[in-house]
Design a protein around this motif. Structure first.
Motif, short mmCIF file in Angstrom:
data_model
loop_
_atom_site.label_atom_id
_atom_site.label_comp_id
_atom_site.label_asym_id
_atom_site.label_seq_id
_atom_site.Cartn_x
_atom_site.Cartn_y
_atom_site.Cartn_z
N GLU A 181 48.86 -19.44 -49.28
CA GLU A 181 49.90 -18.84 -48.25
C GLU A 181 51.17 -19.44 -48.54
N VAL A 182 51.21 -20.50 -48.88
CA VAL A 182 52.50 -21.19 -49.02
C VAL A 182 53.13 -20.63 -50.43
N ALA A 183 52.23 -20.54 -51.61
CA ALA A 183 52.69 -20.07 -52.91
C ALA A 183 53.26 -18.55 -52.71
N ALA A 184 52.48 -17.92 -52.04
CA ALA A 184 52.90 -16.34 -51.85
C ALA A 184 54.08 -16.10 -51.01
N ARG A 185 54.16 -16.97 -49.99
CA ARG A 185 55.19 -16.81 -49.14
C ARG A 185 56.75 -17.40 -49.81
N VAL A 186 56.76 -18.54 -50.41
CA VAL A 186 57.88 -19.02 -51.21
C VAL A 186 58.12 -18.30 -52.23
N SER A 187 57.39 -17.91 -53.22
CA SER A 187 57.68 -17.10 -54.46
C SER A 187 58.22 -15.64 -53.76
N GLY A 188 57.74 -15.11 -52.93
CA GLY A 188 58.12 -13.88 -52.40
C GLY A 188 59.53 -13.79 -51.62
N LEU A 189 59.73 -14.88 -50.87
CA LEU A 189 61.06 -14.98 -50.21
C LEU A 189 62.06 -15.30 -51.21
N LEU A 190 61.83 -16.27 -52.17
CA LEU A 190 62.86 -16.74 -52.94
C LEU A 190 63.15 -15.67 -54.01
N GLY A 191 62.12 -14.64 -54.46
CA GLY A 191 62.52 -13.59 -55.14
C GLY A 191 63.50 -12.62 -54.43
N ARG A 192 63.21 -12.59 -53.16
CA ARG A 192 63.97 -11.42 -52.58
C ARG A 192 65.54 -12.08 -52.36
N MET A 193 65.47 -13.26 -52.11
CA MET A 193 66.94 -13.96 -51.56
C MET A 193 67.71 -14.08 -53.08
N SER A 194 66.96 -14.11 -54.10
CA SER A 194 67.51 -14.26 -55.50
C SER A 194 67.97 -13.00 -55.81
#
Length: 264
Positions: free
Chosen positions: A50-63
């Motif tokens: 859950e953490v890996a998917a959420r963090v990578s997804g959010l940071l991808g969109r924020m970037s």
């Protein structure tokens, strides 16, 4: 490199503000964005997937939206779980946050180190590897105290956390074998320095607290050495979830230089 490109500092909540404060000291001219994933809090009680998917997804969109020159994951749990995945996904430098076991090992006189973290952090192989590399000749005692995350958030909101939370954190280390010899405690969550004063009251003045904020800031400064910086607008913060849920944190954000807090 665009001189206005910001440094993005990301955390599940407000703990990363301790890292941001150190970055500002070293790079006062750098434009900063602080991102808090309140909708995902707390990370420490979630599964690694859950953490890996959420963090990578959010940071991808924020970037994609903010085009940062560098991203700092100012969260031990997110870093120990998702740092490798995020580095594979993003094409910008990523600075993670890891438990400060190396400096703690050099500071301890008794050879017994305590580590306070979230449940997810203390069970990670990453922590095992840090212990093996830097503290193999020491005793490292770990204790999960996710309640300190909520206590830190309460304190920033101007509330008074239950003192029993800090007592339980200290007791969780001291009841372990050799726990009475602890002279150095690693605060392995960026939230925890926000309640260092309360923890010190329980552990006593003979115990040294260690966390990684300054080391992270030094790494950020090193990776951006020679960069030009220019602010076109004041630094701002973004939060996930309902913006009104962060309203009572507005004074805390303002103390850290953020007059604008927007929804992501």
């Amino acid at each position: 490199m665009d001189a206005t490109a910001p440094i993005l500092i990301f955390d599940s909540g407000v703990g990363g503000l301790t890292v941001l404060a150190e970055v500002r000291k070293l790079l006062p001219q750098a434009p900063l964005i602080y991102a808090a994933d309140f909708a995902g809090l707390p990370y420490g009680e979630k599964s690694e997937a859950e953490v890996a998917a959420r963090v990578s997804g959010l940071l991808g969109r924020m970037s994609e939206r903010y085009r940062p020159r560098l991203v700092t994951i100012a969260c031990n749990t997110a870093s120990t779980i998702a740092l490798g995945m995020v580095r594979d996904v993003l094409e910008v430098p990523i600075v993670g946050t890891v438990p400060a076991i190396k400096p703690a090992a050099s500071l301890t006189s008794s050879g017994v180190i305590g580590l306070l973290g979230t449940s997810a952090t203390i069970r990670q192989k990453y922590v095992d590897d840090l212990e093996a590399e830097f503290a193999s000749d020491k005793v490292l005692l770990r204790h999960a105290c996710p309640e300190l995350v909520s206590a830190a958030e309460q304190k920033l909101r101007g509330e008074t956390p239950d003192p029993a939370v800090f007592r339980a954190a200290a007791d969780g280390l001291r009841i372990q074998a050799n726990g009475d010899a602890i002279d150095t405690v690693v605060l392995a969550c960026t939230h925890f320095p926000l309640v260092e004063e309360e923890l010190r009251a329980e552990f006593g003045t003979d115990v040294t607290f260690v966390h990684g904020a300054y080391g992270i800031a030094r790494r950020v400064a090193h990776l951006t050495q020679g960069n030009d910086f220019r602010r076109e607008r004041p630094d701002f913060a973004v939060v996930t979830g309902a913006l009104e849920d962060a309203a009572d944190l507005a004074p805390a954000f303002a103390r850290y230089g953020f007059e604008e807090v927007a929804a992501f």
